[in-house]
Design an enzyme around this catalytic site. Structure first.
Site, PDB file in Angstrom:
ATOM      1  N   GLU A 120       0.804  -1.235   0.000  1.00 57.48           N
ATOM      2  CA  GLU A 120       0.000   0.000   0.000  1.00 57.48           C
ATOM      3  C   GLU A 120       0.833   1.279   0.000  1.00 57.48           C
ATOM      4  OE1 GLU A 120      -2.916   0.598   3.139  1.00 57.48           O
ATOM      5  OE2 GLU A 120      -3.661   2.370   2.099  1.00 57.48           O
ATOM      6  N   ASP A 140      -0.729  -5.176   2.982  1.00 61.62           N
ATOM      7  CA  ASP A 140      -1.236  -4.012   3.707  1.00 61.62           C
ATOM      8  C   ASP A 140      -0.515  -4.015   5.046  1.00 61.62           C
ATOM      9  OD1 ASP A 140      -2.559  -1.915   4.832  1.00 61.62           O
ATOM     10  OD2 ASP A 140      -4.542  -2.513   4.090  1.00 61.62           O
ATOM     11  N   ILE A 200      -0.560  -2.039   7.637  1.00 60.34           N
ATOM     12  CA  ILE A 200      -1.568  -1.959   8.715  1.00 60.34           C
ATOM     13  C   ILE A 200      -2.917  -1.776   8.041  1.00 60.34           C
ATOM     14  CG2 ILE A 200      -2.470  -0.800  10.756  1.00 60.34           C
ATOM     15  CD1 ILE A 200       0.216   0.311  11.394  1.00 60.34           C
ATOM     16  N   ASP A 201      -3.804  -2.724   8.250  1.00 56.01           N
ATOM     17  CA  ASP A 201      -5.182  -2.521   7.820  1.00 56.01           C
ATOM     18  C   ASP A 201      -5.954  -2.145   9.085  1.00 56.01           C
ATOM     19  OD1 ASP A 201      -7.233  -2.532   5.763  1.00 56.01           O
ATOM     20  OD2 ASP A 201      -8.096  -4.169   6.936  1.00 56.01           O
ATOM     21  N   THR A 246      -5.798   1.433   9.961  1.00 56.28           N
ATOM     22  CA  THR A 246      -4.860   2.465  10.450  1.00 56.28           C
ATOM     23  C   THR A 246      -5.543   3.485  11.357  1.00 56.28           C
ATOM     24  OG1 THR A 246      -3.336   2.207   8.626  1.00 56.28           O
ATOM     25  CG2 THR A 246      -3.343   4.339   9.660  1.00 56.28           C
ATOM     26  N   ASP A 296      -6.282  -4.556   0.693  1.00 57.45           N
ATOM     27  CA  ASP A 296      -7.266  -4.725   1.774  1.00 57.45           C
ATOM     28  C   ASP A 296      -7.821  -6.148   1.808  1.00 57.45           C
ATOM     29  OD1 ASP A 296      -7.352  -1.880   2.448  1.00 57.45           O
ATOM     30  OD2 ASP A 296      -8.539  -1.609   0.623  1.00 57.45           O
TER      31      ASP A 296
HETATM   32  C1  IPD Z   1      -9.190   0.734   5.216  1.00 57.00           C
HETATM   33  C2  IPD Z   1      -9.903  -0.258   6.105  1.00 57.00           C
HETATM   34  C3  IPD Z   1     -11.377   0.093   6.216  1.00 57.00           C
HETATM   35  C4  IPD Z   1     -12.045   0.157   4.865  1.00 57.00           C
HETATM   36  C5  IPD Z   1     -11.316   1.134   3.955  1.00 57.00           C
HETATM   37  C6  IPD Z   1      -9.829   0.752   3.854  1.00 57.00           C
HETATM   38  P1  IPD Z   1      -6.612   1.178   5.873  1.00 57.00           P
HETATM   39  O1  IPD Z   1      -7.820   0.396   5.081  1.00 57.00           O
HETATM   40  O2  IPD Z   1      -9.779  -1.571   5.596  1.00 57.00           O
HETATM   41  O3  IPD Z   1     -12.075  -0.877   6.969  1.00 57.00           O
HETATM   42  O4  IPD Z   1     -13.369   0.584   5.040  1.00 57.00           O
HETATM   43  O5  IPD Z   1     -11.935   1.052   2.683  1.00 57.00           O
HETATM   44  O6  IPD Z   1      -9.165   1.688   3.044  1.00 57.00           O
HETATM   45  O7  IPD Z   1      -6.580   2.579   5.353  1.00 57.00           O
HETATM   46  O8  IPD Z   1      -6.909   1.113   7.317  1.00 57.00           O
HETATM   47  O9  IPD Z   1      -5.420   0.385   5.453  1.00 57.00           O
HETATM   48 CA    CA Z   2      -6.329  -1.301   4.146  1.00 59.61          CA
HETATM   49 CA    CA Z   3      -3.213   0.269   5.297  1.00 58.04          CA
END
Ligand code: IPD
Ligand code: CA
Ligand code: CA
Length: 259
Positions: free
Chosen positions: A64, A80, A82-83, A85, A208
């Protein structure tokens, strides 16, 4: 070797999440309001990529924050760092590392690790899905009206017919619980573990969902786009479910039936 590298890379990223979680770290904004990236995202990404490159210097990497490290390889690691964030930045323990591994364009392995809650989800195509090494499987609920769902919303709102709020509203007006965890990778894993009957979202990126969608499938679930086509992480829409209420949920999402 692929599996041990995947696990090693995921664990290396997890150490960074644990090191920074609830501490002091730099937070900056990406495009869009509240679309954050933290020092921990970069630290996690760095050790994950280093770990993969030590063993597989020729593999393609899509991550990412770093973008693409294009290589002429049959293997592609989709990361990813950190998913979740925004959760991470606020000390909310719903966040994870997500790494999927593609071979010749097909997802073959995925790991999603939430080190704060001590939950490691893993799947290898054809071998089922596990949570902390114990086999998991999807729920058995057959009715959307009696389901427990989860969704997510993009950082920049999608003003479109049948957009995220319209679908959400239809479900909520019928009294259906629709949670919002803030981590798509964990949303998927929680469907795989049977905690949710289904997850849907209007706008995801490959990092994601790459690992999580394989984990849902390996746990016996079904993952498609909104039209019901076999899921590709390179398009934005996702519906992931236990399989039993999938088509009914597609009808609700596409506003073809009233509950
Ligand atoms: C997000 C998370 C969130 C989702 C967003 C993503 P991030 O990723 O997965 O649940 O609703 O569409 O972008 O920014 O925390 O890596
Ligand atoms: Ca994510
Ligand atoms: Ca992320």
């Amino acid at each position: 070797m692929l599996k041990s590298t995947l696990i090693k890379a995921t664990e290396a990223g997890a150490k960074e999440l644990q090191r920074f979680f609830n501490g002091n770290f730099k937070i900056s904004n990406k495009e869009g309001f509240n679309n954050l990236v933290t020092e921990a995202d970069y630290a996690s990404e760095k050790v994950i990529i280093e770990t993969i490159k030590t063993t597989y210097p020729d593999h393609f990497i899509l991550s990412e924050e770093a973008g693409e490290v294009e290589m002429d390889s049959e293997y592609k690691w989709i990361i990813d760092p950190i998913d979740g964030t925004v959760n991470f930045a606020n000390g909310i323990p719903i966040c994870c590392i997500s790494i999927g591994l593609e071979h010749k364009g097909k997802m073959i392995m995925g790991a999603v690790y939430n080190p704060i809650m001590g939950e490691f989800f893993f799947a290898e195509k054809g071998y089922g899905a596990t949570l902390n090494d114990k086999k998991i499987s999807v729920s058995s609920n057959t009715e959307v009206a009696k389901s427990c769902l989860v969704t997510g919303f993009p950082y920049t709102y999608l003003d479109m017919p049948n957009g995220p709020l319209q679908v959400f509203e239809r479900l909520i007006r019928k009294g259906i619980p629709v949670r919002r965890l803030g981590s798509a990778a964990l949303d998927l894993c929680w469907v795989a573990a049977g905690r949710f009957d289904a997850f849907y979202e209007h706008s995801l990126n490959a990092w994601d969902s790459a690992a999580g969608f394989l984990i849902v499938e390996a746990a016996g679930g079904m993952v498609t786009d909104f039209a019901g086509n076999y899921y590709s992480p390179y398009q934005p829409h996702i519906v992931a479910s236990n399989g039993k209420l999938h088509h009914q949920l597609l009808d609700v999402i596409n506003n073809r039936i009233q509950l």
